[in-house]
Write a protein that holds these residues in place. Structure first.
Motif, PDB file in Angstrom:
ATOM      1  N   ARG A  80      -8.979 -64.676 -93.325  1.00 29.85           N
ATOM      2  CA  ARG A  80     -10.330 -65.228 -93.551  1.00 29.85           C
ATOM      3  C   ARG A  80     -11.388 -64.154 -93.324  1.00 29.85           C
ATOM      4  O   ARG A  80     -12.334 -64.024 -94.105  1.00 29.85           O
ATOM      5  N   THR A 115       1.587 -74.882 -93.230  1.00 25.16           N
ATOM      6  CA  THR A 115       0.185 -75.196 -93.557  1.00 25.16           C
ATOM      7  C   THR A 115      -0.657 -73.922 -93.563  1.00 25.16           C
ATOM      8  O   THR A 115      -1.438 -73.678 -94.494  1.00 25.16           O
ATOM      9  N   GLU A 136       0.295 -71.646 -96.549  1.00 26.45           N
ATOM     10  CA  GLU A 136      -0.274 -72.101 -97.825  1.00 26.45           C
ATOM     11  C   GLU A 136      -1.781 -71.874 -97.868  1.00 26.45           C
ATOM     12  O   GLU A 136      -2.347 -71.573 -98.922  1.00 26.45           O
ATOM     13  N   ALA A 137      -2.418 -71.988 -96.721  1.00 29.72           N
ATOM     14  CA  ALA A 137      -3.864 -71.703 -96.663  1.00 29.72           C
ATOM     15  C   ALA A 137      -4.114 -70.223 -96.968  1.00 29.72           C
ATOM     16  O   ALA A 137      -5.069 -69.876 -97.684  1.00 29.72           O
ATOM     17  N   LEU A 145      -2.189 -68.242 -98.795  1.00 20.82           N
ATOM     18  CA  LEU A 145      -1.955 -68.048-100.233  1.00 20.82           C
ATOM     19  C   LEU A 145      -3.147 -68.570-101.039  1.00 20.82           C
ATOM     20  O   LEU A 145      -3.595 -67.923-101.996  1.00 20.82           O
ATOM     21  N   HIS A 146      -3.655 -69.733-100.654  1.00 19.97           N
ATOM     22  CA  HIS A 146      -4.797 -70.324-101.365  1.00 19.97           C
ATOM     23  C   HIS A 146      -6.007 -69.382-101.302  1.00 19.97           C
ATOM     24  O   HIS A 146      -6.659 -69.113-102.321  1.00 19.97           O
ATOM     25  N   LEU A 147      -6.291 -68.856-100.119  1.00 22.56           N
ATOM     26  CA  LEU A 147      -7.443 -67.955 -99.956  1.00 22.56           C
ATOM     27  C   LEU A 147      -7.276 -66.694-100.813  1.00 22.56           C
ATOM     28  O   LEU A 147      -8.211 -66.246-101.480  1.00 22.56           O
ATOM     29  N   THR A 188      -5.419 -66.321-103.472  1.00 22.40           N
ATOM     30  CA  THR A 188      -5.457 -66.658-104.899  1.00 22.40           C
ATOM     31  C   THR A 188      -6.902 -66.871-105.357  1.00 22.40           C
ATOM     32  O   THR A 188      -7.320 -66.370-106.404  1.00 22.40           O
ATOM     33  N   GLU A 189      -7.655 -67.612-104.548  1.00 20.86           N
ATOM     34  CA  GLU A 189      -9.071 -67.850-104.860  1.00 20.86           C
ATOM     35  C   GLU A 189      -9.847 -66.540-104.954  1.00 20.86           C
ATOM     36  O   GLU A 189     -10.734 -66.387-105.795  1.00 20.86           O
ATOM     37  N   VAL A 191       3.231 -65.663-102.916  1.00 22.27           N
ATOM     38  CA  VAL A 191       3.841 -66.837-103.556  1.00 22.27           C
ATOM     39  C   VAL A 191       5.303 -66.928-103.114  1.00 22.27           C
ATOM     40  O   VAL A 191       5.785 -67.983-102.679  1.00 22.27           O
ATOM     41  N   CYS A 247       5.612 -67.683 -99.442  1.00 26.30           N
ATOM     42  CA  CYS A 247       5.422 -69.110 -99.128  1.00 26.30           C
ATOM     43  C   CYS A 247       6.717 -69.886 -99.360  1.00 26.30           C
ATOM     44  O   CYS A 247       7.004 -70.860 -98.649  1.00 26.30           O
TER      45      CYS A 247
END
Lengths: 349, 292
Positions: free
Chosen positions: A86, A106, A109-110, A112-114, A116-117, A324, A327
């Motif tokens: 972050r 959790t 995945e957070a 990976l999400h960050l 990717t975004e 990816v 994860c």
């Protein structure tokens, strides 16, 4: 981001792995270490005594206030990874994160999400997947040499825990678990890379010297239909470094992957390989490594891992060892612990 | 001068083709008598020095072996795998204390005095100071052995070479000078060693580095390594000569010999294979003058 100049990289966490990455970034021709981050600023002299003279900052904020890294290598204790990601992704920097990705699925995945975004290149430090012999095994499977892959048997053993241990690495809430999360995860990553997403897990774990899992047996079923058994322990005498082995059976043959060689048994000739037994040794594979930072542990895989990350940063394409895939590994870790706790199979969506 | 050197190191720290081979070999070479027997076989094949990373069994075996044979030991210190294990079990202070407590009272006094003079470096966690302090204690525990050369463990050497930390090598040279023995290097990165140490590289001869006809473990590549070897072959000793067991021992040794290197390292597999076949590798020195 494209790079005609050396990739400017910073290392967050100046422990053992941080120092190894710092050294690799120093010797790799396409990278430059522009800073270290560690809250223990007393490490400055220690780093300097190893020839790591880039500035040491007490936190990520101080790093970004003083420098403009294009990539960060996150080598802090596992429980801090999400927070550090972050902090880093306040700017657009590529991410290399040491394994395991997080202490929970959790958090993984957070992360990976960050990433990717933020549309940055990302990779995880499952270094054994970069051994040339492991990549050769992957290529054989990808070319269908075994035909349809059916099942496997795998082991990952090391002599590490024979009594109480100290440090964050041996505290579940800080490291994410015991042998499964921190040692067998290397092999889980390879299994996921070979066989695809995990679908179902039945597992048991045991504590011997610590309050965590010191050994585990897991029956894994992948979405591809491949099933197999993993046996792992870090309380096994006789192996100062991780000893892993993987036997894969397909309709047309069997592949046995070890540290330095592949034994291949084919029922009929395929892809240039004769029927019957043949051996592919690491020494038969092309050499593409300029520096061996750790001859006995990881060897040239560390350099190849960095090379794959730098090339990905240059091309903008995700490497095979991206978050990816990491994860997917974290899903396996999570499902093994969940199955062991419940005593029931765990279906992974 | 030419050498065949037997390498012995804790069997747990090596790679094996299978788990079964690992267990069998580890169980066997944890017995001092088995290590002693291996040394005798290597001697019969022509080995005239022993390069050793130590554990208790290896130390005991080499003490017994040197009672019979006037063969020097080349010590590789510190045993990094054991030290890292102790670090996680005991912490830095505990790991250091454990080594200190194994010393004789006179060695404790000497180590204590050296520690006092190195307090600044210890506080700074200086790599050279820390490495040599642990190495000194391991060496003191080898007092019954005739050690003629000292090498740093590759896990330290490669890190120091990567960082260009020449102080580590200066400290090694100072230690060997104080002890009246010679310094050497074991590395997978001889070109980096040459770049970092420059003309000082010769001071650390022999440099033990992989050398085989397949280029296995020769970083960055076989051609550049061999160019370096040819520039001063007497400075180098070949390791990994069989390329992980894929080359026949005699042909493997012939390759290193043809490059003019001053010696070659034999691992336990080469010794056992050669002994079983009734070979002698001793011809190594026949074109190279006398053995040491």
């Amino acid at each position: 981001m494209t790079h005609s100049h050396p990739l400017r990289a910073a290392v967050v966490g100046a422990g053992r792995m941080g120092m190894i990455h710092g050294h690799l970034l120093s010797v790799y021709p396409g990278t430059e270490v522009i800073g270290f981050v560690d809250r223990d600023t007393g490490l400055r002299d220690h780093l300097a005594s190893q020839g790591l003279s880039a500035p040491l900052y007490p936190n990520v904020e101080a790093l970004f206030a003083a420098a403009t890294p294009e990539a960060v290598f996150i080598c802090t204790p596992t429980h801090t990874h999400l927070t550090v990601v972050r902090e880093c992704l306040g700017r657009r920097v590529h991410l290399f994160i040491e394994k395991p990705l997080a202490t929970t699925l959790t958090d993984a995945e957070a992360i990976l999400h960050l990433a990717t975004e933020a549309r940055v290149v990302h990779a995880a430090g499952y270094v054994y997947a970069h051994l040339p012999i492991v990549q050769a095994a992957h290529d054989l499977l990808a070319r269908g040499v075994l035909g349809e892959t059916l099942h496997f048997a795998a082991h990952a053993y090391v002599s590490e825990v024979f009594g109480p241990k100290r440090g964050w690495f041996f505290q579940r809430e800080l490291s994410g678990g015991g042998v499964v999360a921190n040692m067998a995860s290397h092999l889980l990553f390879i299994l996921g890379w070979f066989f695809g997403p995990i679908r179902r897990v039945v597992a048991t774990t045991r504590s011997l010297g610590t309050a965590m899992d010191d050994s585990a047996q897991a029956l894994l079923t992948f979405s591809s239909g491949v099933t197999g058994l993993l046996d792992t322990s870090w309380s096994m005498p006789g192996a100062q470094m991780l000893d892993y082995g993987l036997t894969i059976r397909g309709r047309r043959g069997t592949l046995v992957l070890g540290r330095d060689r592949i034994l291949l048994h084919l029922l009929a000739p395929a892809d240039g390989h004769d029927a019957g037994w043949s051996e592919i040794h690491a020494s038969d594979l092309p050499a593409d490594t300029a520096f061996d930072v750790s001859p006995h542990i990881g060897g040239e895989a560390f350099y190849r891992q960095l090379d794959s990350f730098v090339q990905a940063c240059q091309s903008g394409a995700l490497p095979f060892c991206s978050l990816v895939q990491a994860c997917n590994t974290q899903r396996m870790i999570d499902a093994i612990y969940a199955s062991s706790a419940s005593g029931a199979p765990v279906e992974v969506s | 001068m030419s050498h065949l050197i037997l390498e012995v190191r804790p069997p747990e720290s090596q790679h094996y083709a299978s788990w079964g081979e690992r267990l069998e070999t580890v169980a066997r070479f944890n017995q001092p008598d088995e290590i002693h027997a291996l040394c005798e076989k290597a001697y019969a094949l022509g080995a005239r020095a022993i390069l050793a990373v130590f554990n208790d069994a290896i130390r005991e075996a080499l003490v017994a072996f040197q009672r019979w044979r006037d063969i020097p030991v080349w010590a590789v210190v510190p045993n990094m795998f054991a030290f890292i294990r102790d670090l996680t079990d005991l912490g830095l202070v505990g790991a250091t204390r454990a080594r200190f407590m194994r010393l004789t009272p006179p060695a404790m006094v000497r180590t204590g005095l050296r520690t006092m003079s190195a307090l600044g470096g210890i506080r700074r966690r200086d790599l050279a100071v820390g490495t040599m302090l642990v190495s000194d204690m391991e060496l003191a525990a080898l007092r019954e052995l005739r050690v003629t050369r000292l090498f740093l463990h590759p896990q330290v050497t490669e890190i120091a070479l990567a960082g260009g930390a020449t102080t580590v090598f200066t400290a090694l040279a100072a230690t060997t000078q104080r002890l009246g023995i010679e310094a050497g290097l074991v590395t997978h990165n001889p070109l980096r060693a040459a770049a970092v140490l420059g003309p000082e590289l010769r001071r650390f001869a022999p440099i033990i580095a992989p050398c085989n006809s397949k280029g296995y473990k020769m970083f960055p590549n076989r051609e550049e390594c061999e160019r370096l070897f040819r520039s001063d072959p007497a400075c180098f000793i070949a390791a990994e000569v069989t390329a992980g067991g894929t080359l026949a021992p005699e042909a493997a040794l012939a390759h290193a010999r043809a490059l003019g290197l001053s010696g070659a390292v034999l691992d336990f597999r080469m010794v056992e294979a050669g002994f079983r076949a009734g070979m002698a590798y001793a011809d190594w020195s026949s074109n190279h003058g006398s053995k040491r």
